[in-house]
Design an enzyme around this catalytic site. Structure first.
Site, PDB file in Angstrom:
ATOM      1  N   LYS A   1       0.855  -1.187   0.000  1.00  0.00           N
ATOM      2  CA  LYS A   1       0.000   0.000   0.000  1.00  0.00           C
ATOM      3  C   LYS A   1       0.891   1.237   0.000  1.00  0.00           C
ATOM      4  O   LYS A   1       1.816   1.354   0.812  1.00  0.00           O
ATOM      5  CB  LYS A   1      -0.883  -0.042   1.248  1.00  0.00           C
ATOM      6  CG  LYS A   1      -1.953   1.030   1.312  1.00  0.00           C
ATOM      7  CD  LYS A   1      -2.790   0.841   2.557  1.00  0.00           C
ATOM      8  CE  LYS A   1      -3.864   1.893   2.681  1.00  0.00           C
ATOM      9  NZ  LYS A   1      -4.650   1.737   3.928  1.00  0.00           N
TER      10      LYS A   1
ATOM     11  N   HIS B   1      -0.147   4.410   0.459  1.00  0.00           N
ATOM     12  CA  HIS B   1      -0.695   5.543   1.190  1.00  0.00           C
ATOM     13  C   HIS B   1      -1.098   5.076   2.585  1.00  0.00           C
ATOM     14  O   HIS B   1      -1.018   3.884   2.895  1.00  0.00           O
ATOM     15  CB  HIS B   1      -1.899   6.142   0.459  1.00  0.00           C
ATOM     16  CG  HIS B   1      -3.024   5.166   0.264  1.00  0.00           C
ATOM     17  ND1 HIS B   1      -3.014   4.208  -0.726  1.00  0.00           N
ATOM     18  CD2 HIS B   1      -4.189   4.976   0.962  1.00  0.00           C
ATOM     19  CE1 HIS B   1      -4.127   3.484  -0.648  1.00  0.00           C
ATOM     20  NE2 HIS B   1      -4.849   3.928   0.366  1.00  0.00           N
TER      21      HIS B   1
END
Length: 227
Positions: free
Chosen positions: A108, A110
């Site tokens: 991921k 963010h």
């Protein structure tokens, strides 16, 4: 919690849920197998809850010392989650705080980022998965756990097919499960195995038409050592 102490009880439960079926099935190796086990068909709250009870009971009975659970993406994610819930309800572990974590297939970029979700990986970690075919998810899991500074303690799976890999003229001497145990020096423990399926078939007349086909398949591809 429901009674989940017998390996053949798990085989019966898998049959009831349509997870274990007999017939002719082309499997990933290209072989035509007389039986098929698809843990993805444990797909209701009730069935996953009982499955988790089998995982928890078998893990406790194994005597393996552990601190937390890890579920490899994707199938291992609900299995580890549900097993942690079952362990919290089990009399033997109800007073313990047993965290769990799982990985993403892609990092991921963010928020908190990274590939891990859940509790920090630490201590002795049990990997919870459905089956071992090529050992890819176990290899990735072991790498993730060790990179975090934790220790892979064991792999817990639902069913051990006890089956050798390779082509018919070049069969390996060990099963995928045995290869994983040897490669990483950790135990791989199943809730049930092909031996338990055979035991149930031998004592139940309704499986008579499939018994010989499964026995022949085991004789051709099977290994003798149970997990």
């Amino acid at each position: 919690m429901a009674e989940t102490t017998s390996r053949t009880d798990f085989v019966r439960f898998s049959l009831e849920q349509g997870v274990l079926r007999f017939g002719q099935f082309k499997v990933k190796s290209g072989r035509v197998s007389p039986y098929f086990f698809n843990a993805g068909l444990f797909n209701s709250g009730a069935s996953v809850g009982r499955l988790a009870g089998f995982y928890a009971e078998a893990l406790i009975k194994s005597g393996i010392e552990f601190d937390m659970l890890f579920g490899p993406a994707y199938k291992g994610i609900p299995l580890a989650t549900a097993t942690a819930v079952a362990l919290a309800a089990h009399p033997a572990t109800a007073d313990r705080h047993i965290p769990f974590a799982f990985n993403r297939k892609e990092a991921k970029d963010h928020g908190e980022g990274g590939v891990l979700v859940g509790a920090p990986l630490q201590g002795r970690v049990v990997i919870i998965d459905d089956v071992i075919t090529a050992g890819t998810s176990v290899r990735e899991s072991v790498q993730i756990i060790r990179q975090a500074g934790a220790e892979p303690a064991a792999v817990r799976i639902a069913l051990d097919r006890m089956e050798r890999a390779g082509t018919d003229d070049a069969l390996s001497s060990h099963s995928a499960v045995q290869d994983v145990a040897r490669s990483y020096g950790i135990p791989v423990v199943s809730i049930a195995s092909l031996s338990d399926i055979m035991e149930l078939m031998e004592g139940d007349a309704q499986f008579g038409e499939h018994r010989e086909a499964v026995a022949q398949y085991r004789d051709k591809y099977g290994v003798s050592q149970d997990t």
